[in-house]
Design a protein around this motif. Structure first.
Motif, mmCIF file in Angstrom:
data_model
loop_
_atom_site.group_PDB
_atom_site.id
_atom_site.type_symbol
_atom_site.label_atom_id
_atom_site.label_comp_id
_atom_site.label_asym_id
_atom_site.label_seq_id
_atom_site.Cartn_x
_atom_site.Cartn_y
_atom_site.Cartn_z
ATOM 1 N N UNK A 1 -1.198 11.894 1.717
ATOM 2 C CA UNK A 1 -1.884 12.138 0.445
ATOM 3 C C UNK A 1 -2.783 13.369 0.538
ATOM 4 N N UNK B 1 0.840 -1.197 0.000
ATOM 5 C CA UNK B 1 0.000 0.000 0.000
ATOM 6 C C UNK B 1 0.877 1.250 0.000
ATOM 7 N N UNK C 1 1.253 3.950 -2.915
ATOM 8 C CA UNK C 1 0.977 5.353 -2.628
ATOM 9 C C UNK C 1 2.117 6.221 -3.154
ATOM 10 N N UNK D 1 -0.298 7.237 5.683
ATOM 11 C CA UNK D 1 -0.196 7.334 4.226
ATOM 12 C C UNK D 1 -1.310 8.226 3.696
ATOM 13 N N UNK D 2 -2.519 7.985 4.194
ATOM 14 C CA UNK D 2 -3.667 8.773 3.738
ATOM 15 C C UNK D 2 -3.490 10.244 4.113
ATOM 16 N N UNK E 1 -1.051 2.859 8.929
ATOM 17 C CA UNK E 1 -1.619 2.954 7.588
ATOM 18 C C UNK E 1 -2.298 4.299 7.323
ATOM 19 N N UNK E 2 -2.915 4.879 8.361
ATOM 20 C CA UNK E 2 -3.624 6.139 8.136
ATOM 21 C C UNK E 2 -2.654 7.275 7.818
#
Lengths: 300, 413
Positions: A187, A125, A129, A183-184, A180-181
């Motif tokens: 973005x 992921x 990304x 990465x978001x 993981x959050x």
């Protein structure tokens, strides 16, 4: 509230370049030496959750675990009638059984949940990304080059990567957990940063149409004028988005704390880089064009 | 003026009446309602065998059926790429048990009644999945053009013995403990090629043939990634996030109105409409709201606010330069339109690339961002500009003060 006197953003940006470069260098050093503090999402290993009928102490647990012959040292978290044991290496079946047997000796009513984490997905992921961001940069270059010119595109991308990197650096320096959050969040920051930068560039483009800028001084004045014309808007927008992210940070759930924090840092950095990095950088690129343009006729 | 009042009233009415219903219908992701998600990597049990699209699909379906059988609520099973299956289950009490059950390969058996079995139950296993030739089960039509399933068994003599022994009895097909079909054995079959007929519809026959093929080549599932969130924890995240969002939104709206007065109030109305439309799109398109989705939501609202700020700042600027209110609004709308469009299109490009090349959370984030920007262009550019122009033309906004501009700041043209 309006600034009666226009600030010299171009001049000020020198100090901010130094500031940004300093953070970037510090970030690089930390990333190279310490890396990021990855959460379980990115680390391989086995995670053992034990629900027990009674509370257990570390003194009881340690010897039992040490006798198993599992080479790596586990990380143990004790909770109310719960124990979490985490190994950095994946346990095989026999180790798994031995561990269960040892803990069952301490408490015969213990129930287990063993998760072996395969980090491939989280890494995939993250990898995807990063590729997407690089590809988006290409998209930005093409669009901005058509609508504006390539120098704007380049400056916008530097600002965008700067913002993403600042957040990564801060997380590395302060050893904040990256899950993981995160990465978001990065973005999102990139999306915001590009939006913010383009609005200022739009004003520079508009002002460029009104007059012929012959010298570097003309251009510098133009950049200062454009930035100060859009300054209120930049501040107000940064303020409103900051409000949203800030309340997520203080009122939002525990699971999005790190996410919100990354957003807050990134939003501030985004507003800052649009004003002090992107526009002066464009000027720097433009200046080269001017001086190149001057020297050309001399050659001919 | 009348059109302005009617539009605002009708939209407000629609929003007030539909919002509670819409909010209930928003589908929440596991991170917000609790549950667990597992991504499986599938490979054939036997090394070297090929993994077909159909067998992956079949495995996913059987996972879904199993999850349903375990009494979980709304299991969601999707295939990804060529060899992955993503499973999402909410409301599970014994997670470890469910995980174990899900990982077991689907077991296909052909059974007959053993002595002592109650009527309708069959416990003697005659054939297992691996007794069948891989991929040989197919649908064909009998003489009366009814669909039937042809199968091929590896061991001819074994099959001959079974069919001979069971003439006149049933040879029942099970997947795990689920009875799929109960054909009668009519005669001894010596060559291993049999056909199963019955009153099958074509779909039913195809499904059975696929199941037998899957049973002949079961897939091994390994967990690649798993995430589990307790139900209370998920609910807590949602409540806190919604609360944080509401507080933030209210402050933003107050800021807009305080800063830009009546135009600010119009912008706030456009922002509320924008949020309502976004929720409506979530419900209509059946999107799942997850944490990354909320992130995109917030970014989108930030950008929507930005569109309004850019417009209003621009109008103020035009006014200060001495233009009349109507021409300031017109010029402000026109120039800010281009600015916002360029900024939004650039962001859409970023989101589109993320959508095309990203996976999982990144994809979801990008999709929501795109939808939101498009909605924002409609509400915060076209609609908000229109509202303002109508009001100005109707003469409701006559003084620069109503835009938050001081008379002393206005220069003569």
């Amino acid at each position: 509230m309006r600034f009666k006197k226009e600030l010299d953003f171009v001049h000020l940006s020198r100090f901010f370049y130094i500031f940004s470069i300093a953070i970037t260098v510090a970030g690089l050093i930390f990333l190279a030496t310490m890396g990021l503090n990855y959460s379980v999402d990115f680390k391989a290993g086995s995670n053992v959750d034990v629900a027990m009928s009674k509370n257990i102490t570390l003194e009881q647990l340690k010897p039992a675990l040490n006798g198993l012959g599992i080479s790596n040292e586990p990380q143990i978290t004790l909770g109310e009638k719960r124990v979490n044991i985490r190994y950095d290496k994946e346990l095989d079946n026999t180790q798994d059984e031995a561990l269960k047997a040892a803990i069952s000796k301490l408490d015969d009513k213990a129930s287990f949940e063993v998760n072996t984490v395969d980090t491939e997905m989280a890494k995939e992921l993250a990898r995807n990304a990063i590729y997407s961001v690089l590809l988006s940069c290409l998209g930005i270059i093409i669009y901005v080059s058509i609508r504006f010119e390539w120098r704007f595109a380049l400056a916008a991308i530097v600002a965008l990567i700067h913002d993403a990197f600042i957040v990564v650096s801060v997380f590395s320096i302060f050893r904040l957990e990256v899950d993981l959050t995160f990465i978001v969040a990065v973005l999102t920051i990139i999306g915001y940063s590009i939006n913010d930068t383009i609005v200022i560039f739009d004003r520079i483009r508009e002002n460029l149409r009104f007059g012929k800028q012959k010298t570097y001084e003309d251009l510098k004045l133009l950049v200062n004028k454009s930035v100060s014309q859009t300054l209120m808007r930049s501040l107000y927008t940064a303020f409103t988005v900051f409000i949203a992210a800030f309340f997520l940070l203080i009122l939002g759930g525990e699971s999005i704390k790190m996410f919100s924090l990354a957003m807050v840092i990134g939003l501030l950095s985004g507003a800052y880089s649009s004003i002090f990095i992107a526009s002066p950088l464009w000027l720097l690129l433009k200046k080269r064009q001017k001086s190149a343009g001057k020297s050309n006729p001399a050659k001919a | 003026m009348l059109s302005f009042i009617i539009t605002v009233l009708v939209l407000t009415g629609v929003m007030v009446f539909t919002t509670p219903g819409l909010l209930d219908k928003v589908r929440l992701g596991l991170d917000l309602k609790g549950g667990f998600e597992i991504l499986y990597h599938a490979e054939p049990m036997e090394a070297g065998a090929e993994l077909s699209r159909a067998s992956l699909q079949k495995t996913a379906e059987s996972l879904e059926k199993r999850a349903n059988a375990l009494g979980t609520s709304e299991p969601e099973v999707t295939t990804e790429g060529t060899d992955r299956i993503r499973l999402k289950i909410a409301g599970v009490t014994d997670e470890a048990e469910v995980r174990k059950k899900m990982k077991e390969p689907a077991v296909l058996t052909f059974r007959s009644a053993a002595p002592g079995d109650a009527v309708g139950t069959y416990s003697k296993i005659e054939l297992v999945g691996s007794d069948f030739v891989e991929g040989a089960a197919d649908v064909q039509r009998d003489k009366l053009n009814r669909p039937e399933i042809s199968i091929k068994v590896k061991d001819k003599s074994k099959f001959a013995e079974i069919t001979k022994r069971l003439i006149g009895q049933k040879l029942v097909i099970y997947l795990d403990d689920r009875k799929l079909s109960d054909p009668d054995v009519n005669m001894e079959i010596p060559d291993g090629n049999a056909s199963i007929s019955g009153n099958y519809t074509l779909d039913k026959a195809r499904e059975l043939a696929d199941t037998i093929n899957l049973g002949a080549l079961p897939l091994k599932l390994t967990e690649k990634y798993s995430q589990s969130v307790g139900a209370t924890l998920g609910k807590q995240s949602l409540d806190q996030t919604v609360k944080a969002g509401l507080v933030g939104s209210v402050i933003i709206l107050i800021f807009m109105i305080g800063m830009y007065r009546l135009p600010g109030a119009l912008a706030s109305f456009a922002l509320i409409l924008h949020t309502w439309l976004l929720i409506a799109v979530f419900v209509i398109a059946d999107f799942t709201l997850t944490l990354p989705g909320i992130a995109a939501f917030i970014l989108g609202i930030g950008m929507a606010v930005d569109a309004n700020i850019i417009t209003n700042e621009r109008i103020r600027e035009e006014m200060r330069s001495g233009k009349s209110i109507l021409s300031s609004v017109k010029a402000g709308n026109k120039t800010s339109f281009r600015t916002v469009m360029d900024a939004n299109v650039t962001t859409i490009i970023v989101a589109a690339v993320m959508f095309a090349f990203g996976t999982g959370a990144v994809k979801g984030f990008a999709l929501i961002l795109i939808v939101e920007i498009v909605l924002s262009i409609v509400t915060n550019l076209y609609f908000a500009h229109w509202l303002l122009t109508v009001l100005v033309k109707a003469g409701a906004l006559k003084k620069p003060k109503q835009f938050g501009v001081k008379e002393s700041d206005i220069r003569a043209l």
